[in-house]
Structures are given as C-alpha cells and as structure tokens.
Design a protein around this motif. Structure first.
Motif, PDB file in Angstrom:
ATOM      1  N   ASP A  11       7.768   2.693   6.817  1.00 30.00           N
ATOM      2  CA  ASP A  11       6.659   1.766   6.615  1.00 30.00           C
ATOM      3  C   ASP A  11       5.360   2.500   6.911  1.00 30.00           C
ATOM      4  O   ASP A  11       5.127   2.925   8.049  1.00 30.00           O
ATOM      5  CB  ASP A  11       6.792   0.547   7.537  1.00 30.00           C
ATOM      6  CG  ASP A  11       7.921  -0.372   7.105  1.00 30.00           C
ATOM      7  OD1 ASP A  11       7.889  -0.820   5.948  1.00 30.00           O
ATOM      8  OD2 ASP A  11       8.831  -0.618   7.916  1.00 30.00           O
TER       9      ASP A  11
ATOM     10  N   LYS B  71       1.133   2.343   6.499  1.00 31.67           N
ATOM     11  CA  LYS B  71      -0.053   1.548   6.195  1.00 31.67           C
ATOM     12  C   LYS B  71      -1.156   2.479   5.717  1.00 31.67           C
ATOM     13  O   LYS B  71      -1.348   3.559   6.266  1.00 31.67           O
ATOM     14  CB  LYS B  71      -0.517   0.770   7.421  1.00 31.67           C
ATOM     15  CG  LYS B  71       0.457  -0.309   7.807  1.00 31.67           C
ATOM     16  CD  LYS B  71      -0.015  -1.109   8.981  1.00 31.67           C
ATOM     17  CE  LYS B  71       1.058  -2.150   9.267  1.00 31.67           C
ATOM     18  NZ  LYS B  71       0.918  -2.767  10.544  1.00 31.67           N
TER      19      LYS B  71
ATOM     20  N   GLY C 289      -5.306   2.681   4.873  1.00 36.25           N
ATOM     21  CA  GLY C 289      -6.598   2.030   5.085  1.00 36.25           C
ATOM     22  C   GLY C 289      -7.710   2.981   4.742  1.00 36.25           C
ATOM     23  O   GLY C 289      -7.490   4.031   4.141  1.00 36.25           O
TER      24      GLY C 289
ATOM     25  N   ASP D 148      -1.075   5.361   8.436  1.00 38.60           N
ATOM     26  CA  ASP D 148      -0.555   5.079   9.770  1.00 38.60           C
ATOM     27  C   ASP D 148       0.916   4.735   9.642  1.00 38.60           C
ATOM     28  O   ASP D 148       1.234   3.697   9.046  1.00 38.60           O
ATOM     29  CB  ASP D 148      -1.324   3.932  10.415  1.00 38.60           C
ATOM     30  CG  ASP D 148      -0.828   3.636  11.828  1.00 38.60           C
ATOM     31  OD1 ASP D 148      -0.253   4.542  12.460  1.00 38.60           O
ATOM     32  OD2 ASP D 148      -1.011   2.495  12.282  1.00 38.60           O
TER      33      ASP D 148
ATOM     34  N   LEU E  62       4.470   1.304   1.141  1.00 41.79           N
ATOM     35  CA  LEU E  62       3.046   1.441   1.417  1.00 41.79           C
ATOM     36  C   LEU E  62       2.423   0.058   1.434  1.00 41.79           C
ATOM     37  O   LEU E  62       2.579  -0.722   0.498  1.00 41.79           O
ATOM     38  CB  LEU E  62       2.364   2.293   0.341  1.00 41.79           C
ATOM     39  CG  LEU E  62       0.848   2.447   0.471  1.00 41.79           C
ATOM     40  CD1 LEU E  62       0.475   3.189   1.759  1.00 41.79           C
ATOM     41  CD2 LEU E  62       0.285   3.177  -0.752  1.00 41.79           C
ATOM     42  N   GLU E  63       1.730  -0.243   2.524  1.00 45.81           N
ATOM     43  CA  GLU E  63       1.009  -1.511   2.666  1.00 45.81           C
ATOM     44  C   GLU E  63      -0.460  -1.194   2.901  1.00 45.81           C
ATOM     45  O   GLU E  63      -0.792  -0.358   3.737  1.00 45.81           O
ATOM     46  CB  GLU E  63       1.572  -2.305   3.846  1.00 45.81           C
ATOM     47  CG  GLU E  63       0.940  -3.658   4.010  1.00 45.81           C
ATOM     48  CD  GLU E  63       1.574  -4.446   5.157  1.00 45.81           C
ATOM     49  OE1 GLU E  63       0.894  -5.326   5.678  1.00 45.81           O
ATOM     50  OE2 GLU E  63       2.726  -4.164   5.520  1.00 45.81           O
ATOM     51  N   SER E  64      -1.331  -1.851   2.151  1.00 47.08           N
ATOM     52  CA  SER E  64      -2.761  -1.595   2.276  1.00 47.08           C
ATOM     53  C   SER E  64      -3.368  -2.506   3.335  1.00 47.08           C
ATOM     54  O   SER E  64      -3.063  -3.684   3.402  1.00 47.08           O
ATOM     55  CB  SER E  64      -3.472  -1.841   0.948  1.00 47.08           C
ATOM     56  OG  SER E  64      -4.863  -1.694   1.108  1.00 47.08           O
ATOM     57  N   GLU E  65      -4.236  -1.916   4.154  1.00 45.25           N
ATOM     58  CA  GLU E  65      -4.998  -2.698   5.130  1.00 45.25           C
ATOM     59  C   GLU E  65      -6.413  -2.943   4.614  1.00 45.25           C
ATOM     60  O   GLU E  65      -7.323  -3.180   5.381  1.00 45.25           O
ATOM     61  CB  GLU E  65      -5.033  -1.962   6.470  1.00 45.25           C
ATOM     62  CG  GLU E  65      -3.713  -1.959   7.174  1.00 45.25           C
ATOM     63  CD  GLU E  65      -3.802  -1.512   8.611  1.00 45.25           C
ATOM     64  OE1 GLU E  65      -4.844  -0.977   9.041  1.00 45.25           O
ATOM     65  OE2 GLU E  65      -2.810  -1.695   9.327  1.00 45.25           O
TER      66      GLU E  65
ATOM     67  N   SER F 186      -5.011  -4.846  -1.335  1.00 51.94           N
ATOM     68  CA  SER F 186      -5.139  -5.768  -0.204  1.00 51.94           C
ATOM     69  C   SER F 186      -4.109  -6.887  -0.224  1.00 51.94           C
ATOM     70  O   SER F 186      -3.762  -7.420   0.809  1.00 51.94           O
ATOM     71  CB  SER F 186      -6.541  -6.375  -0.179  1.00 51.94           C
ATOM     72  OG  SER F 186      -7.494  -5.365  -0.015  1.00 51.94           O
TER      73      SER F 186
ATOM     74  N   SER G 193       1.969  -4.935  -1.468  1.00 55.49           N
ATOM     75  CA  SER G 193       2.523  -3.663  -1.003  1.00 55.49           C
ATOM     76  C   SER G 193       3.383  -3.101  -2.132  1.00 55.49           C
ATOM     77  O   SER G 193       3.615  -3.755  -3.134  1.00 55.49           O
ATOM     78  CB  SER G 193       3.338  -3.863   0.271  1.00 55.49           C
ATOM     79  OG  SER G 193       4.428  -4.718   0.017  1.00 55.49           O
TER      80      SER G 193
END
Length: 129
Positions: free
Chosen positions: A44, A46, A48, A53, A68-71, A93, A96
């Motif tokens: 996982d 993140k 940004g 991260d 990948l998850e966007s902050e 945003s 993911s």
C-alpha cells in the motif's frame, strides 16, 4: 430558455465533466499484462504532493500487488529503466489503483511520471528479496 437557466445548466454540465475527468484513471498501460495467480502481499503506497509513503518498500520476490492511493491530486507510479514495461498505476483524489506485478529479486526504482513530480522528489524504491 432564460439566460439564467442556461448558465445553471452549463455550470452543472461543466462541474460534472470536471469530476469525471478528475476521478478517471485506471491501471496499466495497454501493453501491460498482469501475472496470473494470487498476490503474496499487497504494498500500500500513498502518493501526495510530492512524495510516496512509504518512500522505500520491501516485498517478497514473486507475484505481489501494488496499490497506489492519492492523498490529493493526480499521481502515477511507474518503474524506472523499463524494468516492468507498461506498468503504470494512476490514482486521483477519489480513486485508487492496483495491479499485480512479478518482481524478481532486486531493487526497483519507482517514480511519478507526471511532469515535474519526479523532479520535486516523488520517487522511491521497492526491494524484492
């Protein structure tokens, strides 16, 4: 139709189009083929402004999933040097993205290929052992 009503309809259509574009995306380039079988683990990550991260991750060699998850904003995750051709995660945003990859033992450099992001420090490594 009144000018006021036309303006409202235009505003609603524009806002809807903006959300669809911002929330678009989807993983993998057209040439990328995910490996078959289940993933051993999921990394996982993140993204940004302008970081990953964790910046450096460890994974077992073999088939793993990367999420990948966007902050905030649009970000991508690609591998440097053509080590995983066609692999590209794209997150915004409100969405993911996740793909499986077959990692051979070694150290892989990852980065965001949106212009200016890598230069601003949006990069890292994945070490497969």
């Amino acid at each position: 139709m009144s000018a006021r009503r036309s303006f409202r309809l235009f505003t609603i259509a524009f806002a809807t189009a903006a959300v669809v574009v911002a929330c678009g995306g989807g993983g993998g380039g057209s040439s990328y083929k995910q490996p078959k079988g289940p993933a051993q683990t999921t990394l996982d990550i993140k993204g940004g402004n302008f970081f990953f991260d964790p910046k450096n991750s460890d994974a077992p060699a073999g088939v793993d999933a990367i999420k990948l998850e966007s902050e905030g904003g649009q970000h991508t995750l690609v591998f440097d040097g053509g080590k995983v051709p066609g692999f590209s995660l794209q997150a915004s945003s409100c969405k993911s993205d996740e793909l499986k990859v077959d990692l051979k033992p070694g150290k892989y450099t990852i980065y965001c290929d949106i212009p200016g992001h890598r230069e601003a420090g949006m990069g890292g490594t994945i070490t497969a052992t």
